[in-house]
Design an enzyme around this catalytic site. Structure first.
Site, PDB file in Angstrom:
ATOM      1  N   ASN A   5       0.698  -1.358   0.160  1.00  0.00           N
ATOM      2  CA  ASN A   5       0.353  -0.216   0.239  1.00  0.00           C
ATOM      3  C   ASN A   5       0.738   1.151   0.172  1.00  0.00           C
ATOM      4  O   ASN A   5       2.221   1.299  -0.228  1.00  0.00           O
ATOM      5  CB  ASN A   5      -0.998   0.147   1.797  1.00  0.00           C
ATOM      6  CG  ASN A   5      -0.162  -0.432   2.490  1.00  0.00           C
ATOM      7  OD1 ASN A   5       1.185   0.626   2.755  1.00  0.00           O
ATOM      8  ND2 ASN A   5      -0.391  -1.547   2.988  1.00  0.00           N
ATOM      9  N   ASP A  65      -4.158  -6.764   4.303  1.00  0.00           N
ATOM     10  CA  ASP A  65      -5.370  -7.542   4.905  1.00  0.00           C
ATOM     11  C   ASP A  65      -4.867  -9.267   4.001  1.00  0.00           C
ATOM     12  O   ASP A  65      -5.873  -9.948   5.253  1.00  0.00           O
ATOM     13  CB  ASP A  65      -6.533  -6.999   4.823  1.00  0.00           C
ATOM     14  CG  ASP A  65      -6.582  -5.448   5.412  1.00  0.00           C
ATOM     15  OD1 ASP A  65      -6.239  -6.098   6.597  1.00  0.00           O
ATOM     16  OD2 ASP A  65      -7.333  -4.772   4.730  1.00  0.00           O
ATOM     17  N   LYS A  82       9.781 -15.508 -11.643  1.00  0.00           N
ATOM     18  CA  LYS A  82       9.190 -14.203 -11.772  1.00  0.00           C
ATOM     19  C   LYS A  82       8.362 -15.301 -12.613  1.00  0.00           C
ATOM     20  O   LYS A  82       8.343 -16.115 -13.993  1.00  0.00           O
ATOM     21  CB  LYS A  82      10.468 -13.624 -12.733  1.00  0.00           C
ATOM     22  CG  LYS A  82       9.352 -12.520 -13.563  1.00  0.00           C
ATOM     23  CD  LYS A  82       9.701 -11.242 -14.644  1.00  0.00           C
ATOM     24  CE  LYS A  82       9.420 -10.283 -15.073  1.00  0.00           C
ATOM     25  NZ  LYS A  82      10.152  -9.965 -15.552  1.00  0.00           N
ATOM     26  N   PRO A 142      -3.530 -12.426   9.317  1.00  0.00           N
ATOM     27  CA  PRO A 142      -3.924 -12.849  10.119  1.00  0.00           C
ATOM     28  C   PRO A 142      -4.475 -10.962  11.066  1.00  0.00           C
ATOM     29  O   PRO A 142      -4.086 -10.447  10.315  1.00  0.00           O
ATOM     30  CB  PRO A 142      -2.905 -13.038  11.910  1.00  0.00           C
ATOM     31  CG  PRO A 142      -1.597 -12.613  10.667  1.00  0.00           C
ATOM     32  CD  PRO A 142      -1.814 -12.957   9.640  1.00  0.00           C
ATOM     33  N   ASP A 143      -5.180 -10.589  12.015  1.00  0.00           N
ATOM     34  CA  ASP A 143      -5.738  -8.966  12.055  1.00  0.00           C
ATOM     35  C   ASP A 143      -4.837  -9.136  13.684  1.00  0.00           C
ATOM     36  O   ASP A 143      -5.052  -9.088  14.492  1.00  0.00           O
ATOM     37  CB  ASP A 143      -6.985  -9.178  12.782  1.00  0.00           C
ATOM     38  CG  ASP A 143      -7.969  -7.624  12.651  1.00  0.00           C
ATOM     39  OD1 ASP A 143      -6.899  -7.616  13.008  1.00  0.00           O
ATOM     40  OD2 ASP A 143      -9.083  -7.880  12.034  1.00  0.00           O
ATOM     41  N   ILE A 144      -3.984  -8.096  13.440  1.00  0.00           N
ATOM     42  CA  ILE A 144      -2.912  -8.013  14.436  1.00  0.00           C
ATOM     43  C   ILE A 144      -4.227  -7.285  15.441  1.00  0.00           C
ATOM     44  O   ILE A 144      -3.763  -7.713  16.420  1.00  0.00           O
ATOM     45  CB  ILE A 144      -1.934  -6.994  13.746  1.00  0.00           C
ATOM     46  CG1 ILE A 144      -0.860  -7.817  13.288  1.00  0.00           C
ATOM     47  CG2 ILE A 144      -0.885  -6.245  15.616  1.00  0.00           C
ATOM     48  CD1 ILE A 144      -0.063  -6.966  12.579  1.00  0.00           C
ATOM     49  N   LEU A 145      -4.045  -5.776  15.177  1.00  0.00           N
ATOM     50  CA  LEU A 145      -5.233  -4.904  15.776  1.00  0.00           C
ATOM     51  C   LEU A 145      -6.237  -5.842  16.758  1.00  0.00           C
ATOM     52  O   LEU A 145      -6.284  -5.577  17.998  1.00  0.00           O
ATOM     53  CB  LEU A 145      -5.669  -3.733  15.255  1.00  0.00           C
ATOM     54  CG  LEU A 145      -6.600  -2.970  16.404  1.00  0.00           C
ATOM     55  CD1 LEU A 145      -5.423  -2.237  17.107  1.00  0.00           C
ATOM     56  CD2 LEU A 145      -7.162  -1.627  15.528  1.00  0.00           C
ATOM     57  N   PHE A 193      -5.901   2.912  14.659  1.00  0.00           N
ATOM     58  CA  PHE A 193      -5.817   3.630  12.818  1.00  0.00           C
ATOM     59  C   PHE A 193      -6.990   3.440  11.900  1.00  0.00           C
ATOM     60  O   PHE A 193      -6.958   2.128  11.989  1.00  0.00           O
ATOM     61  CB  PHE A 193      -4.676   3.817  12.475  1.00  0.00           C
ATOM     62  CG  PHE A 193      -3.398   5.065  12.753  1.00  0.00           C
ATOM     63  CD1 PHE A 193      -3.172   6.804  12.548  1.00  0.00           C
ATOM     64  CD2 PHE A 193      -3.361   4.656  14.477  1.00  0.00           C
ATOM     65  CE1 PHE A 193      -2.902   7.097  13.204  1.00  0.00           C
ATOM     66  CE2 PHE A 193      -2.099   5.800  14.769  1.00  0.00           C
ATOM     67  CZ  PHE A 193      -1.874   7.100  14.659  1.00  0.00           C
ATOM     68  N   LYS A 238     -14.798   0.240  14.228  1.00  0.00           N
ATOM     69  CA  LYS A 238     -13.596  -0.299  14.689  1.00  0.00           C
ATOM     70  C   LYS A 238     -12.825  -0.337  15.692  1.00  0.00           C
ATOM     71  O   LYS A 238     -12.419  -1.572  16.493  1.00  0.00           O
ATOM     72  CB  LYS A 238     -12.728   0.031  13.201  1.00  0.00           C
ATOM     73  CG  LYS A 238     -10.844  -0.798  12.996  1.00  0.00           C
ATOM     74  CD  LYS A 238     -10.232  -0.131  12.413  1.00  0.00           C
ATOM     75  CE  LYS A 238      -8.869  -0.580  12.374  1.00  0.00           C
ATOM     76  NZ  LYS A 238      -8.192  -0.143  10.840  1.00  0.00           N
TER      77      LYS A 238
END
Length: 400
Positions: free
Chosen positions: A212, A281, A291, A307-310, A325, A339
């Site tokens: 990102n 995500d 390649k 895995p969803d860390i938060l 955030f 959230k």
């Protein structure tokens, strides 16, 4: 801000000494306990009685004039001071300070104190520009002596230029700012803070990946601000090119899974965790060793959820203060509150990344702060350093 603070005001022998009366009055009116030390030369320009009346404390001039047998005056004042302010500071007293000379009450006290020292120089324009004076000033700055720079204008000697004592209001504001900065530096003293920053990267093949636009600037600003507020900081950063402030522990990772492991392994030790990184995500199920060559008109890459860390941190939280955030493009408050609840955060920082000056890679940000009660603060467009200070002050207030 200055209430109950002990300010030792040193006045050296220059015509600008008369301005010290106004400065002393401002400090006393703000609640400071002001003790004045004058050089003998200073008494030629303004009488000690004037400063004694304004400060409501005895004025010290002679180092051998010990009024209280229970203490040694210059050591007592040096120890009691929250700050030592020299205004005006002549070339002579600056030279004494630079070279450790202690031959009168003021210079001896300056050498004995461990309190912060602030200097407001005042002298002839050519004296101020002289290499010897400038070298002495640089020596003192290297010792973390604070300076209130002189102004330019008509000097008493008739010259026009730099060397005029800063106005009492300017010096007073500098003293206030010093204590503001000091108090800020104590907000997270002794706390252990973990900050994540940057954008994670998920490899497809040796030359392609999913990531990102996060630069890590917000996370780095938060880590530096926490460190300046006295915290012991661990910064876990992903794929950034930013310079890490000396004093921070920096752990470099690439993928979301690597960040997950790095954060979870340190979570139990932390008092605060700030999850500012923009993590991927999803990741490709298959990572190619070579390649991928073009063949068909389309290419399908199957992704699996990271895995969803938060969320995991929210589930495992015991005493930690958790800050999340939310970078959104629409329905900011709706998604922020969802959230905050779903991830069990204590504070949620949300911003619209489509807003001018508030997207990835910028030096500014415009954010809203939410807790379980809803919106608690809406910040205007600020630098990321200023945003970080506001977030951490709010967090420190809630933690206490």
């Amino acid at each position: 801000m200055l209430k109950s603070k002990t300010v030792v005001l040193g006045i050296s022998g220059g015509i600008a000494a008369y301005k010290a009366a106004s400065l002393c009055s401002k400090l006393v009116q703000s609640g400071a306990n002001v003790h004045v030390i004058m050089t003998k030369s200073a008494t030629q320009f303004i009488q000690p009685l004037t400063l004694q009346t304004l400060s409501r404390n005895p004025v010290t001039v002679d180092i051998f004039d010990e009024k209280d047998a229970a203490v040694v005056s210059h050591i007592d004042l040096a120890d009691r001071a929250d700050i030592v302010l020299v205004a005006p500071a002549t070339a002579n007293i600056i030279a004494k300070m630079a070279h450790g000379i202690a031959d009168d009450m003021l210079s001896t006290t300056l050498l004995a104190t461990t309190a912060p020292i602030m200097i407001a120089p005042a002298m002839n324009v050519h004296m101020y520009a002289h290499p010897a004076v400038q070298q002495n000033i640089q020596m003192l700055k290297q010792r973390d002596i604070h300076f209130v720079n002189p102004g330019s204008g008509q000097l008493a000697c008739g010259y026009v230029g730099e060397g005029r004592l800063a106005e009492p209001e300017t010096i007073y504001e500098a003293v206030q700012q010093h204590f503001l900065t000091f108090e800020s530096s104590q907000l997270l003293k002794g706390k252990r803070v973990l900050v994540t920053a940057g954008g994670t990267l998920e490899r497809i093949d040796p030359v392609r990946y999913i990531t990102n636009d996060s630069s890590g600037k917000m996370g780095f600003a938060l880590a530096e601000a926490a460190y300046k507020m006295g915290a012991k900081v661990v910064l876990i950063s992903a794929n950034t090119q930013l310079k890490v402030l000396q004093g921070l522990e920096n752990v470099c990772v690439k993928t979301t899974e690597e960040m997950y492991e790095a954060v979870l392994s340190r979570y139990d030790e932390m008092d605060m965790v700030i999850k500012a990184a923009a993590v991927a995500d999803y990741r490709p199920i298959k990572q190619y060793d070579k390649k991928i060559k073009k063949s068909d008109d389309t290419l399908t890459i199957t992704l699996q959820k990271n895995p969803d860390i938060l969320k995991k941190l929210g589930e495992l939280k015991t005493n930690q203060f958790l800050i999340g955030f939310a970078a959104e493009t629409n329905d900011l408050e709706k998604y922020a509150l969802e959230k905050l609840k779903n991830k069990n955060c204590d504070l949620l920082v949300a911003n619209d990344v489509t807003a001018l000056g508030s997207g990835f890679g910028t030096d500014t940000n415009k954010v809203n702060l939410y807790d379980k009660m809803g919106l608690i603060k809406e910040l205007p467009l600020l630098t990321k350093e200023q945003v970080s200070e506001q977030i951490l002050k709010m967090a420190a207030s809630k933690m206490s």
